[in-house]
Scaffold this active site. Structure first.
Site, PDB file in Angstrom:
ATOM      1  N   THR A  97       0.874  -1.177   0.000  1.00  0.00           N
ATOM      2  CA  THR A  97       0.000   0.000   0.000  1.00  0.00           C
ATOM      3  C   THR A  97       0.905   1.218   0.000  1.00  0.00           C
ATOM      4  O   THR A  97       1.653   1.459   0.949  1.00  0.00           O
ATOM      5  CB  THR A  97      -0.920   0.010   1.228  1.00  0.00           C
ATOM      6  OG1 THR A  97      -1.732  -1.167   1.206  1.00  0.00           O
ATOM      7  CG2 THR A  97      -1.819   1.243   1.216  1.00  0.00           C
ATOM      8  N   LYS A 172      -7.241   1.210  -2.821  1.00  0.00           N
ATOM      9  CA  LYS A 172      -6.841   0.789  -1.474  1.00  0.00           C
ATOM     10  C   LYS A 172      -7.072   1.910  -0.466  1.00  0.00           C
ATOM     11  O   LYS A 172      -7.402   1.654   0.701  1.00  0.00           O
ATOM     12  CB  LYS A 172      -5.370   0.355  -1.463  1.00  0.00           C
ATOM     13  CG  LYS A 172      -4.876  -0.174  -0.115  1.00  0.00           C
ATOM     14  CD  LYS A 172      -5.652  -1.399   0.359  1.00  0.00           C
ATOM     15  CE  LYS A 172      -5.233  -1.833   1.772  1.00  0.00           C
ATOM     16  NZ  LYS A 172      -3.903  -2.446   1.823  1.00  0.00           N
ATOM     17  N   LYS A 240       0.511   4.718   8.471  1.00  0.00           N
ATOM     18  CA  LYS A 240       1.092   5.125   7.181  1.00  0.00           C
ATOM     19  C   LYS A 240       0.030   5.225   6.104  1.00  0.00           C
ATOM     20  O   LYS A 240      -0.051   6.211   5.370  1.00  0.00           O
ATOM     21  CB  LYS A 240       2.183   4.112   6.784  1.00  0.00           C
ATOM     22  CG  LYS A 240       2.813   4.316   5.417  1.00  0.00           C
ATOM     23  CD  LYS A 240       2.210   3.397   4.336  1.00  0.00           C
ATOM     24  CE  LYS A 240       2.476   1.948   4.618  1.00  0.00           C
ATOM     25  NZ  LYS A 240       1.940   1.069   3.520  1.00  0.00           N
TER      26      LYS A 240
END
Length: 288
Positions: A97, A172, A240
């Site tokens: 990701t 995502k 993150k």
């Protein structure tokens, strides 16, 4: 299988994903910063490579799932990275990701070297990775997606082509945004059940299959009740991801208050020493 697959990154997710590729019969070469993590795969027939450069020059398809965008940039765009080292015609798939803009940059650099790049982040956690039931969201050229589809099918069940490069990463972000606020709801529901004198495990039997049902409620809430905070997905990596989603939302002038609150709560959780716990550790903020 004719294609030799290279796999870089053997963490909580990558270990199982690589194992499923190997079980499907693909010749597999592996590299990760800590060789110990590769020992089980090597015993099962994977070939160890000492560097990214060595692996990249010897594979037909290269898959990465590593930590942070800066790691992705180094592995792909570094002097001895994948793009400089792979043979023309190689398919390169980043399943980390990461930032949509970085996916587009890798795609353009790869195209100049006659490589085919896809961004294909995943969702489903450690369970989905082990059981080859991941959701895989793919961006890049459709021809490249179709070529790599049999490999994706060794790792996941819900595999969707989303569009041009960067589209997988944007998808995502949608996934992480939906999870972020949902995790707050799961924690608040458990805290409410406990405060009202109910048996929270019994409450889950009622609400997990109704309109409140979600993957987090079915899979992570039981771990919360069992005080099982082993990582299916690290708190630090979720922070993150949410940071990327907040940055991208800001670029689009999009308000995401639920995401912002979840990011703040997870930052607080990490500051208390839980950055290497699973995301279900968020419940600890209601128990402190």
């Amino acid at each position: 299988m004719e294609q030799t697959v290279g796999f870089i990154g053997l963490g909580v997710m990558g270990q199982s994903m690589a194992k499923n590729i190997l079980r499907a019969g693909y010749p597999l070469q592996v590299y990760t910063r800590t060789k110990k993590k590769a020992e089980q795969l090597i015993e099962q027939g994977a070939v160890w490579k000492n560097t990214v450069q060595e692996l990249a020059g010897d594979c037909d398809v290269i898959i990465t799932i590593i930590g942070y965008p800066q790691d992705v940039e180094e592995v792909y765009l570094g002097q001895d990275g994948i793009i400089q080292s792979a043979r023309p015609g190689t398919y390169i798939i980043d399943m980390t990701t990461s930032k949509p803009a970085l996916a587009k940059k890798i795609y353009q650099e790869a195209k100049g070297k006659k490589l085919f790049a896809l961004d294909a982040p995943v969702s489903g956690g450690d369970i989905g990775a082990r059981e080859a039931r991941l959701a895989i969201m793919v961006g890049g050229d459709k021809d490249a997606y179709e070529y790599c589809l049999p490999i994706f099918e060794t790792m996941g069940q819900n595999i969707v082509y989303q569009g041009e490069s960067g589209s997988g990463q944007h998808t995502k972000m949608c996934n992480q945004i939906a999870i972020a606020a949902g995790m707050i709801g799961v924690c608040e529901a458990i805290a409410y059940a406990e405060s009202s004198g109910l048996d929270p495990a019994n409450v889950l039997k009622s609400i997990s299959t109704g309109a409140a049902g979600s993957w987090s409620l079915s899979n992570l809430a039981p771990r919360m009740l069992a005080d099982d905070f082993e990582p299916g997905f690290f708190v630090k990596h979720f922070i993150k991801d949410m940071g990327i989603a907040l940055e991208e939302s800001g670029n689009m002038d999009l308000q995401t208050p639920g995401l912002k609150l979840a990011h703040e709560l997870y930052e607080k959780l990490a500051q208390s020493g839980e950055e290497n716990s699973g995301t279900q550790a968020l419940i600890k903020l209601w128990k402190s």
